[in-house]
Design an enzyme around this catalytic site. Structure first.
Site, short mmCIF file in Angstrom:
data_model
loop_
_atom_site.label_atom_id
_atom_site.label_comp_id
_atom_site.label_asym_id
_atom_site.label_seq_id
_atom_site.Cartn_x
_atom_site.Cartn_y
_atom_site.Cartn_z
N GLU A 142 -1.55 -5.29 15.37
CA GLU A 142 -1.36 -3.94 14.85
C GLU A 142 -1.67 -3.88 13.36
OE1 GLU A 142 2.64 -3.84 17.55
OE2 GLU A 142 2.76 -3.12 15.49
N CYS A 160 13.12 -9.14 14.17
CA CYS A 160 11.72 -8.73 14.08
C CYS A 160 11.06 -8.67 15.46
CB CYS A 160 10.98 -9.73 13.19
SG CYS A 160 9.19 -9.48 13.16
N CYS A 162 12.22 -14.76 13.62
CA CYS A 162 13.30 -14.03 12.95
C CYS A 162 13.94 -13.07 13.97
CB CYS A 162 12.77 -13.25 11.76
SG CYS A 162 11.91 -14.31 10.58
#
Ligand code: SAH
Ligand code: SF4
Length: 371
Positions: free
Chosen positions: A115, A143, A140
């Site tokens: 993206e 995320c 993470c």
């Protein structure tokens, strides 16, 4: 808010989906100008052809070497065959903020997807947020990209192709790209060669001559690469994703902290500012009930006191399926006020188009699930 969702194409083309080669072939965007000159010499072409190709791609923003009319037809075919442009095809695109924010999901030659986002501002600035990897291995917990896992590194050409795509859009509107942030999918400093090559090519005076001061690379905290960054010739801005002021909390949020804990990270950050003379940005995503209390703000101020730095506070972007939430606007304000009172410069960054675009990485997951 004027939100439109525009779908270009939903399913990968079969021949793309079948190709499973991990790396795209080396293409014209992967080379620097010197290498392109060497290619011309090897193919008995005059060296000035390299400058013409470069100008066609990076200044005139031609989408393909075939469109560079100053080149002889045979040379255009030869470059296209020998040094193909990377395949990044827009699969879907989303617009928000009245069209000012434009996010595109691109499909790569092997069916992987990344993206990128273009953000236009009223003062004339236009920023592209670019991906450096398909997925991310850093894991993470807050995320979407991390939750989706790692596919592969992008090539320099694939990074540049995302940027050039939006630069072309802007050119059609009579505007220019003013800023580039490596804050899309992936960890840029886990793919440093391609990332640096893309930055050098953006800066090349024969083409875009893009100022490194208008480029920001964001890292999860890969300490050895931060130290190399300090020595780099081009003064690119560095942002470090900190997100917690102590090892226990940061380790629970970001597995990378087990490898490079906060003390080592801060030592590297200090060395970076001392060697480069440049301010460092710290990213801090605020999560309700986790890292966003006044005590956390005080601990963060203690950690950063005396450093040449700026803190970007980002109220968490919600990730579907995750229980994590952003704190209330009042709690965000109180956190900011505590940092400011302690003399730490900081701003609150509101995600643009957050209503439909959400955090980077989500579209790829949706795409993988629908494909
Ligand atoms: N891998 C790099 C760059 C890509 S992520 C890094 O981690 O720095 C870009 C920024 O978005 C990082 O600061 C990251 O921590 C932050 N981020 C990731 N998920 C988020 C979420 N759900 N809400 C707010 N910020 C998020
Ligand atoms: Fe990777 Fe950055 Fe997401 Fe962490 S925040 S998983 S490093 S993209």
């Amino acid at each position: 808010m004027n939100t439109t969702i525009e779908t270009i194409q939903l399913t990968p083309r079969p021949e793309v989906a079948r190709s499973r080669s991990p790396k795209p072939p080396v293409g014209v965007l992967d080379l620097n100008l010197e290498e392109l000159r060497a290619w011309c010499r090897e193919h008995d072409e005059p060296e000035y052809r390299a400058t013409q190709i470069w100008k066609g791609l990076y200044t005139d923003l031609r989408a393909d070497v075939g469109e560079i009319s100053t080149l002889p037809a045979a040379l255009r075919t030869r470059v296209a065959d020998d040094l193909p442009m990377p395949r990044i095809e827009p699969l879907r695109s989303w617009k928000a903020d009245g069209g000012a924010t434009h996010k595109v999901l691109f499909q790569l030659h092997d069916g992987k997807a990344v993206e990128s986002v273009l953000m236009r501002y009223e003062d004339g600035r236009a920023t592209v947020c670019v991906s450096s990897q398909a997925g991310c291995a850093m894991g993470c917990v807050f995320c979407a990209t991390g939750l989706g896992g790692f596919d592969r590194n992008l090539s320099a050409g694939e990074i540049l192709a995302q940027i050039l795509y939006f630069a072309r859009d802007l050119k059609r509107e009579g505007r220019r790209l003013t800023n580039i942030v490596y804050m899309g999918m992936g960890e840029p400093l886990a793919n440093p060669r391609a990332v640096w090559r893309s930055i050098e090519n953006l800066h090349e005076p024969a083409g875009m001559h893009f100022s490194p001061r208008r480029i920001t690379v964001s890292t999860v905290g890969i300490v050895p690469q931060i130290l190399r960054f300090a020595e780099a010739d081009l003064p690119v801005n560095l942002a470090i994703s900190l997100h917690a002021p102590d090892d226990e909390l940061r380790g629970a949020m970001m597995p990378v902290n087990h490898r490079w804990p906060i003390r080592e990270l801060m030592d590297a950050a200090r060395e970076y500012t001392e060697r480069s003379g440049r301010r460092i940005s710290f990213e801090y995503a605020l999560i309700a009930g986790s890292n966003s209390s006044i005590e956390h703000a005080r601990a963060l101020a203690d950690l950063l006191r005396g450093m040449l730095c700026h803190v970007n506070l980002i109220p968490l972007n919600k990730v579907p399926g995750s229980p994590l939430e952003p704190p209330s606007p009042e709690a965000v304000r109180a956190f900011q006020d505590t940092l400011l009172a302690a003399g730490i410069p900081c701003t609150v960054r509101l995600e643009r188009g957050a209503d439909i675009l959400a955090a980077c990485g989500q579209l790829r997951i949706e795409h993988a699930q629908s494909g």
